[in-house]
Design an enzyme around this catalytic site. Structure first.
Site, mmCIF file in Angstrom:
data_model
loop_
_atom_site.group_PDB
_atom_site.id
_atom_site.type_symbol
_atom_site.label_atom_id
_atom_site.label_comp_id
_atom_site.label_asym_id
_atom_site.label_seq_id
_atom_site.Cartn_x
_atom_site.Cartn_y
_atom_site.Cartn_z
ATOM 1 N N PHE A 280 0.672 -1.238 0.081
ATOM 2 C CA PHE A 280 -0.061 0.052 -0.214
ATOM 3 C C PHE A 280 0.787 1.129 0.155
ATOM 4 O O PHE A 280 0.751 2.329 -0.444
ATOM 5 C CB PHE A 280 -0.873 0.056 1.309
ATOM 6 C CG PHE A 280 -1.834 -1.196 1.384
ATOM 7 C CD1 PHE A 280 -1.718 -2.491 1.789
ATOM 8 C CD2 PHE A 280 -2.908 -1.162 0.292
ATOM 9 C CE1 PHE A 280 -2.436 -3.479 1.939
ATOM 10 C CE2 PHE A 280 -3.927 -2.198 0.467
ATOM 11 C CZ PHE A 280 -3.411 -3.239 0.995
ATOM 12 N N ASP B 122 -4.840 -11.913 2.241
ATOM 13 C CA ASP B 122 -4.915 -12.809 1.085
ATOM 14 C C ASP B 122 -4.923 -14.300 1.555
ATOM 15 O O ASP B 122 -5.041 -15.132 0.453
ATOM 16 C CB ASP B 122 -3.444 -12.443 0.362
ATOM 17 C CG ASP B 122 -2.382 -12.496 1.064
ATOM 18 O OD1 ASP B 122 -1.371 -11.729 1.172
ATOM 19 O OD2 ASP B 122 -2.262 -13.362 1.954
ATOM 20 N N HIS C 145 -7.101 -7.888 9.768
ATOM 21 C CA HIS C 145 -7.649 -6.999 8.806
ATOM 22 C C HIS C 145 -8.799 -7.802 7.996
ATOM 23 O O HIS C 145 -9.226 -7.434 6.982
ATOM 24 C CB HIS C 145 -6.920 -6.159 8.116
ATOM 25 C CG HIS C 145 -6.139 -5.249 8.575
ATOM 26 N ND1 HIS C 145 -4.902 -4.405 8.178
ATOM 27 C CD2 HIS C 145 -6.364 -4.656 10.246
ATOM 28 C CE1 HIS C 145 -4.459 -3.791 9.320
ATOM 29 N NE2 HIS C 145 -5.275 -3.793 10.342
ATOM 30 N N CYS D 30 -23.248 -10.374 2.612
ATOM 31 C CA CYS D 30 -24.429 -9.273 2.299
ATOM 32 C C CYS D 30 -24.644 -8.654 3.594
ATOM 33 O O CYS D 30 -24.542 -9.036 4.729
ATOM 34 C CB CYS D 30 -25.552 -10.079 2.108
ATOM 35 S SG CYS D 30 -27.073 -9.074 1.994
ATOM 36 N N CYS E 110 -28.620 -9.606 4.723
ATOM 37 C CA CYS E 110 -28.900 -10.801 5.303
ATOM 38 C C CYS E 110 -27.475 -11.598 5.936
ATOM 39 O O CYS E 110 -27.809 -12.776 6.208
ATOM 40 C CB CYS E 110 -29.604 -11.754 4.262
ATOM 41 S SG CYS E 110 -28.678 -12.350 3.103
ATOM 42 N N SER F 292 6.278 -4.609 7.246
ATOM 43 C CA SER F 292 5.117 -3.799 7.583
ATOM 44 C C SER F 292 5.688 -2.368 7.722
ATOM 45 O O SER F 292 6.667 -2.337 8.589
ATOM 46 C CB SER F 292 4.304 -4.117 8.655
ATOM 47 O OG SER F 292 3.377 -3.237 9.101
ATOM 48 N N VAL G 157 12.100 -9.615 3.006
ATOM 49 C CA VAL G 157 11.836 -10.580 3.866
ATOM 50 C C VAL G 157 12.485 -11.991 3.603
ATOM 51 O O VAL G 157 12.989 -12.914 4.300
ATOM 52 C CB VAL G 157 10.336 -10.768 4.072
ATOM 53 C CG1 VAL G 157 9.822 -12.006 4.750
ATOM 54 C CG2 VAL G 157 9.553 -9.487 4.739
HETATM 55 N N1 APR Z 1 10.454 -7.360 2.320
HETATM 56 C C1 APR Z 1 10.575 -6.446 3.237
HETATM 57 N N2 APR Z 1 9.631 -5.449 3.425
HETATM 58 C C2 APR Z 1 9.117 -5.115 2.248
HETATM 59 C C3 APR Z 1 9.210 -5.855 0.916
HETATM 60 C C4 APR Z 1 9.891 -6.957 0.811
HETATM 61 N N3 APR Z 1 9.912 -7.836 -0.254
HETATM 62 N N4 APR Z 1 8.501 -5.025 -0.035
HETATM 63 C C5 APR Z 1 8.101 -4.116 0.804
HETATM 64 N N5 APR Z 1 8.441 -4.020 1.912
HETATM 65 C C6 APR Z 1 8.103 -3.084 2.891
HETATM 66 C C7 APR Z 1 7.948 -1.499 2.389
HETATM 67 O O1 APR Z 1 8.956 -0.879 2.707
HETATM 68 C C8 APR Z 1 6.787 -1.083 3.256
HETATM 69 O O2 APR Z 1 7.187 -0.241 4.441
HETATM 70 O O3 APR Z 1 6.767 -3.354 3.274
HETATM 71 C C9 APR Z 1 6.104 -2.239 4.148
HETATM 72 C C10 APR Z 1 4.584 -2.353 3.407
HETATM 73 O O4 APR Z 1 3.882 -1.365 3.956
HETATM 74 P P1 APR Z 1 2.401 -1.107 3.868
HETATM 75 O O5 APR Z 1 2.290 -1.179 2.236
HETATM 76 O O6 APR Z 1 1.974 0.012 4.752
HETATM 77 O O7 APR Z 1 1.634 -2.593 4.235
HETATM 78 P P2 APR Z 1 1.070 -2.544 5.874
HETATM 79 O O8 APR Z 1 2.221 -2.221 6.631
HETATM 80 O O9 APR Z 1 0.764 -4.086 5.731
HETATM 81 O O10 APR Z 1 -0.232 -1.756 5.836
HETATM 82 C C11 APR Z 1 -0.830 -2.015 7.058
HETATM 83 O O11 APR Z 1 -2.730 -0.508 5.869
HETATM 84 O O12 APR Z 1 -3.700 -0.011 4.166
HETATM 85 C C12 APR Z 1 -3.828 -0.689 5.069
HETATM 86 O O13 APR Z 1 -5.216 -2.489 5.613
HETATM 87 C C13 APR Z 1 -4.071 -1.941 4.913
HETATM 88 O O14 APR Z 1 -3.205 -4.056 6.330
HETATM 89 C C14 APR Z 1 -2.818 -2.870 5.432
HETATM 90 C C15 APR Z 1 -2.377 -1.576 6.796
#
Ligand code: APR
Length: 243
Positions: A35, A105, A120, A128, A131, A192, A235
């Protein structure tokens, strides 16, 4: 990186209540966009329109267009990656006792992780609003070919099984995640940005309960300063070195 890898290996060898906390960066290597960070979905789609419950109630067509064009095609063909299987390995070794995921996912379960807490929700369950009847994401994708927004046989509007902005997290999942964060001896964040609460409060809860906090994320996060070890690498690269 290797000196930090050997430090993590040592910590894993003396831990047996590890919590793995995964975000979109974990599934990025299965082809599912993140995201935030490079090429993140929220740079193309405004989340307060495309992923917010209040806007959804006003006009659900934005979310369902996003689901149809952006999310379903990618999630439908996504498979677990080496990182998912590495966590299954660590669970078999009796090391991982909970996977807390922000991802929707279902790839952790597909890979064989047994104790998965979905903070999440899950995009494979759609229901729905009138219902509560449940639909598969495949069935909804087909409905979307005929109508927007997709409707239940009762006429009610269908809502995704994922938590939209402005919605509370599933209480049971949140309670279980809090208990896991308080009782683990090691909390490892994998992919994250740690900017969305209440999920992002969990690493601090673990740290405040004497767990070792490890953050593996390509970009820096706001909690790096309280982590015991931070590795800004992919990762799969880190987990393959650990297993
Ligand atoms: N290995 C490690 N880190 C990675 C990789 C990878 N291959 N690819 C991307 N990243 C890192 C990025 O640097 C980024 O900081 O993963 C992080 C993803 O961050 P987000 O896109 O913000 O995802 P997340 O932290 O899961 O978002 C939390 O935000 O929009 C809402 O509900 C949605 O669950 C989501 C929540």
């Amino acid at each position: 990186m290797d000196e930090r890898i050997s430090k993590i290996k040592k910590l894993i060898s003396i831990s047996n209540q590890i919590v793995a906390f995964t975000g979109a960066g974990f599934s990025a290597e299965s082809g599912i966009s993140t995201f935030r960070g490079a090429g993140g979905l929220w740079s193309k789609y405004n989340p307060s329109i495309y992923a917010d419950i209040n806007y959804f109630i006003k006009d659900p067509s934005y979310y369902w267009n996003f689901f149809r064009d952006e999310r379903y095609p990618v999630i439908k063909k996504a498979k677990p990656n080496d990182g998912h299987y590495a966590l299954v390995e660590l669970e078999k070794l009796g090391k991982i006792y909970r996977v807390i995921t922000q991802n929707i996912d279902g790839l952790h379960q597909m890979a064989g992780s047994s104790e998965v807490i979905e903070l999440h929700g899950n995009t494979r369950k759609i229901f729905c609003m009138n219902c509560d009847k449940t639909y598969s994401m495949d069935r909804v994708y087909n409905l979307l070919k005929k109508e927007l927004p997709p409707r239940c046989s009762c006429g009610g509007i269908l809502k995704p099984g994922t938590v939209l902005f402005g919605e509370p997290l599933p209480q049971v999942a949140l309670d279980m995640a809090n208990i896991a964060a308080r009782n683990c001896d090691m909390f490892i964040v994998l992919g994250s940005s740690l900017v969305v609460y209440p999920a992002a409060a969990l690493p601090e809860i673990a740290k405040n309960n004497r767990a070792k906090l490890i953050i593996v994320n390509i970009d820096p996060t706001p909690l790096d300063n309280i982590a015991d070890i931070v590795i800004n690498e992919s990762v799969s690269k880190v987990l393959s070195e650990l297993i």
